[in-house]
Scaffold this motif. Structure first.
Motif, PDB file in Angstrom:
ATOM      1  N   ASP A  59      -5.676   1.816   6.746  1.00 30.58           N
ATOM      2  CA  ASP A  59      -6.476   2.254   7.888  1.00 30.58           C
ATOM      3  C   ASP A  59      -5.522   2.746   8.973  1.00 30.58           C
ATOM      4  OD1 ASP A  59      -7.710   1.729  10.662  1.00 30.58           O
ATOM      5  OD2 ASP A  59      -9.452   1.453   9.368  1.00 30.58           O
ATOM      6  N   ASP A  64     -13.651   1.780  11.490  1.00 32.94           N
ATOM      7  CA  ASP A  64     -14.890   2.545  11.643  1.00 32.94           C
ATOM      8  C   ASP A  64     -16.094   1.747  11.157  1.00 32.94           C
ATOM      9  OD1 ASP A  64     -13.541   4.690  12.679  1.00 32.94           O
ATOM     10  OD2 ASP A  64     -13.765   5.982  10.927  1.00 32.94           O
ATOM     11  N   SER A 110      -8.839  -5.247  10.931  1.00 30.58           N
ATOM     12  CA  SER A 110      -9.854  -4.226  11.220  1.00 30.58           C
ATOM     13  C   SER A 110     -10.935  -4.781  12.134  1.00 30.58           C
ATOM     14  CB  SER A 110     -10.479  -3.709   9.917  1.00 30.58           C
ATOM     15  OG  SER A 110      -9.571  -2.904   9.203  1.00 30.58           O
ATOM     16  N   GLU A 167      -6.585  -0.586   1.653  1.00 31.42           N
ATOM     17  CA  GLU A 167      -7.924  -0.304   1.110  1.00 31.42           C
ATOM     18  C   GLU A 167      -8.078  -0.990  -0.253  1.00 31.42           C
ATOM     19  OE1 GLU A 167     -10.979   3.114   1.708  1.00 31.42           O
ATOM     20  OE2 GLU A 167      -9.231   3.902   0.674  1.00 31.42           O
ATOM     21  N   HIS A 212     -10.685  -1.410   3.950  1.00 32.78           N
ATOM     22  CA  HIS A 212     -10.881   0.016   3.705  1.00 32.78           C
ATOM     23  C   HIS A 212      -9.910   0.824   4.550  1.00 32.78           C
ATOM     24  CE1 HIS A 212     -14.773  -0.280   1.501  1.00 32.78           C
ATOM     25  NE2 HIS A 212     -14.894  -1.393   2.203  1.00 32.78           N
ATOM     26  N   SER A 213      -9.669   2.044   4.146  1.00 31.93           N
ATOM     27  CA  SER A 213      -8.856   2.946   4.964  1.00 31.93           C
ATOM     28  C   SER A 213      -9.627   3.397   6.201  1.00 31.93           C
ATOM     29  CB  SER A 213      -8.419   4.157   4.136  1.00 31.93           C
ATOM     30  OG  SER A 213      -9.551   4.835   3.626  1.00 31.93           O
ATOM     31  N   LYS A 214     -10.854   2.974   6.323  1.00 30.15           N
ATOM     32  CA  LYS A 214     -11.675   3.214   7.515  1.00 30.15           C
ATOM     33  C   LYS A 214     -12.404   1.926   7.903  1.00 30.15           C
ATOM     34  CE  LYS A 214     -14.953   5.174   4.297  1.00 30.15           C
ATOM     35  NZ  LYS A 214     -16.023   6.132   4.087  1.00 30.15           N
TER      36      LYS A 214
END
Length: 737
Positions: free
Chosen positions: A704, A335, A171, A711, A330-332
């Protein structure tokens, strides 16, 4: 014998109670070691310098390497005791094969290799090249990371290759590439000491990267303010100027609200934004409704704390932002990373002394291991496997036709899913323990049981390798020459201190023989690790991670060289972006709009509590190594359920009571550790243990969409106290925290 360059009493004071160091003259009757080998710790991305003491081809102790510029002799509890694994009775000393009804039995190298190669050929002939897969690890050196990528694509000719850095840094890497066009923290850590404000986001530095703490204290001594964002009052947060106890899964809301405050109060570097960035207007539009009141509701952090953090950050002349897995798992996660970068860009404090941004690398070679080609989407030099020009260049280096180079395959967890549904039939893993480290590990176990053939290369029989058909006894960190790249971007030398014991072999020798038996000997004709590194240099040339100007001799002379280093006369690049020329196509840094969205799994009536996971100071990742070092086990022998007193009282949970934690994946039982240092709506479990003690029985496989990182940090659960107090004798020093 020469005296140490420091006073022993000062040494003990500096290193703390875990060192218990005495000069070697003080050991009556002890023989002198044969040699002292300067190298690096085998654990986290700090890659602290250490000298290993060797006697009769065995590592028997260590000395501080005072001259190495990052840690200057300092070591954490894991680093101090790392050498104790070398002579452990669990060490694999020969290849093993599965014997039905008998477990494993020793086998000759020839038989193990023949069985492995025959199985690979059978599976690929029957199901296609991509039916055989590879999972690699970033505890490997740069040379071995490069070798694994080439081996999978040239010898196996499979696209299905990925690595355990998929659980660590991807990420951060994706965010860095989007914003800067290059995946590396901008500064070396010595720049921390001159920062007026340091912002630590989702990084339990004191426990997971303890030697980095020294540089933070240097800054504090000079008056720096420290802001820590974390759901737990981690040790570093206890002495911080400001602790933002953010609700797990709401990080981008916090940083977005801070960005809006900077805009509303004109705490911006307009010249930098106008001249050196793009995307600012769209990014501001995405946070236009992110009021402090809204952020307080979403994140659980008081609006006054958010305002204070934004003011300190906005008004500082120098600053440094660091983040780690807390915002990335995280799944984001991408971001979250971009939200942090937006704060840095908005204030223009990057590419200058004492002004920086860094991603703290979790695994030993998490930085170098994500640069040179054992990711499913990547080729050496951090090139894109889907880019025709990049493919053409690497195919030329490897002496193959570009059409022979496989395309992008599955990421690590996606690969497990492909095995589960029968699409992938075979697996080779090296220094990867997915049964402990991947989420939803009951699902992982089912996948392993479906494989038609599995071969594992490792130095201990880890929990995943117990499902293997063949286990090839590989090498420890100190048993091969090579290089690693630290979290700072400093390429350093790993020096061979000893050779593998018994009938074990180096990882490199194993891979080279497999390649030869698969008919690719001409593409893998290396005589040393340095030969591999010199080919890596050529393969990386012109890429964003350019190592061409780095040589073993240059690393030795300078105690490491920072990449990019494009020519032999280039000094390396400790601080990026000083020329304000970013690695993006337009040469500018890119703001990226981030719209807040909830995590992949939210609490409800059935699962009302948030579960988050992480690490403790005495253990490392899946625990394959640290769970075999007695003093580290004594310090934290089992995972505990960290829970706030008010949440414990709501459920009637007592200290050390066994509590069943239930999620949508399964359930597991842990002794409660009641502490006031965690949010009242959140519980925490460390993830270093296997089997019934595994936190990853509970975590979801939500990924993500960009980085495909799982996540791990947000999971909805419910708590069911058992009424039973865990047996005496299992208490730890952490029970009273």
């Amino acid at each position: 014998m020469a005296k140490l360059p420091v006073d022993p009493e000062k040494l003990v004071a500096d290193f703390g109670p875990h060192l218990n160091y005495t000069p070697r003259e003080g050991y009556a009757g002890r023989d002198e070691p044969d040699k002292s080998v300067p190298t690096h710790c085998c654990f986290c991305g700090m890659q602290c310098g250490i000298k290993l003491l060797v006697k009769e081809n065995r590592v028997v102790g260590f000395e501080p390497w005072m001259e190495f510029p990052f840690n200057e002799g300092r070591l954490c509890p894991k680093g101090v005791q790392r050498y104790l694994q070398d002579n452990h009775p669990d060490r694999l000393l020969s290849p093993l094969k599965r014997a039905e009804g008998k477990g494993f039995e020793p086998v000759s190298w020839d038989a193990a290799m023949e069985q492995t190669v025959n199985a690979i050929r059978r599976i690929q002939e029957q199901y296609g090249k991509d039916a055989f897969s590879v999972l690699s690890g970033v505890s490997l050196t740069n040379e071995k990371s490069y070798l694994m990528g080439k081996f999978a694509r040239v010898a196996l000719k499979t696209k299905n290759l990925d690595y355990n850095g998929r659980l660590c840094m991807v990420s951060a890497g994706a965010g860095n590439k989007k914003a800067f066009g290059l995946d590396r923290g901008s500064n070396n850590y010595s720049d921390l000491k001159g920062a007026e404000v340091i912002f630590i986001c989702g990084a339990n530095v004191s426990e997971t990267f303890p030697t980095l703490t020294y540089w933070l204290w240097q800054a504090r001594d000079l008056g720096a303010k420290l802001i820590v964002a974390d759901p737990r009052l981690i040790p570093l947060a206890r002495t911080a100027d400001l602790h933002l106890d953010v609700r797990p899964g709401t990080d981008s809301a916090l940083y977005g609200a801070m960005l809006k405050y900077l805009v509303d109060n004109d705490l911006l570097d307009h010249d930098f934004i106008n001249q050196h960035t793009t995307g600012f207007d769209a990014t501001i539009a995405a946070v236009k409704d992110y009021t402090l009141e809204w952020a307080e509701t979403v994140t659980g952090v008081s609006k006054e704390k958010i305002r204070q953090a934004a003011e300190w950050w906005g008004k500082a002349k120098t600053s440094f932002l660091l983040h780690a897995r807390g915002i990335e798992h995280h799944s984001k996660g991408v971001d979250n990373v971009l939200s942090c970068i937006n704060l840095v860009l908005a204030t223009g404090r990057i590419g200058k002394p004492y002004c920086g941004y860094a991603t703290i690398t979790g695994q030993g070679n998490g930085q170098g291991g994500r640069e040179h080609g054992h990711k499913c989407d990547q080729l050496p030099g951090n090139r894109d496997i889907n880019n025709p020009e990049h493919r053409q260049y690497i195919a030329g280096v490897w002496g193959i036709d570009e059409k022979e180079l496989p395309g992008q395959g599955y990421t690590a967890y996606e690969l497990i899913e492909a095995i589960h549904r029968g699409e992938v039939k075979g697996l080779l893993s090296i220094c990867f323990n997915p049964l402990v480290s991947l989420p939803n590990n009951n699902f992982v176990r089912e996948a392993l049981e479906k494989l038609e053939f599995y071969v594992a290369i490792d130095f201990f029989l880890n929990e995943t390798a117990r499902y293997a058909d063949v286990v090839l006894a590989g090498s420890l960190h100190e048993e091969e020459d090579g290089t690693v790249t630290t979290a700072e971007g400093r390429v350093t030398r790993i020096r061979q201190a000893v050779t593998p014991p018994g009938n074990a072999r180096t990882d490199t020798a194993i891979i080279l023989e497999l390649a030869a038996r698969l008919g690719a000997a001409d593409k893998f004709s290396y005589n040393s690790s340095e030969d591999i590194f010199n080919e890596l240099r050529i393969a990386s040339k012109g890429g964003t991670a350019d190592y061409y100007g780095i040589t073993y001799e240059k690393i030795e002379k300078n105690m490491g060289v920072f990449w990019p280093c494009p020519t032999l006369d280039h000094p390396g690049t400790p601080r990026l972006w000083e020329d304000r020329k970013f690695a993006t196509p337009d040469g500018k840094a890119h703001f990226n709009p981030v719209n807040y969205r909830p995590p992949g799994e939210v609490t409800d009536e059935d699962y009302p509590v948030v579960l988050t996971t992480g690490r403790v100071v005495s253990q490392y990742l899946s625990g394959t190594q640290t769970r075999r070092i007695g003093k580290l086990v004594d310090q934290f022998p089992e995972p505990l359920l960290e829970i706030h007193p008010e949440l414990a009282a709501r459920y009637g949970i007592r200290q050390r009571e066994k509590v069943k934690v239930v999620t949508r994946r399964g359930e597991a039982e842990f002794p409660a550790n009641i502490v006031a240092t965690i949010r009242k709506d959140t519980v925490f479990i460390p993830y270093h243990w296997p089997g019934r003690k595994s936190a990853n029985q509970l975590t979801p496989g939500t990924l993500d969409p960009v980085s495909k990182i799982p996540e791990f940090k947000v999971c909805a659960c419910r708590l069911e106290p058992s009424g039973q107090i865990s047996q005496p004798g299992t208490e730890t020093a952490f029970d009273s925290i």
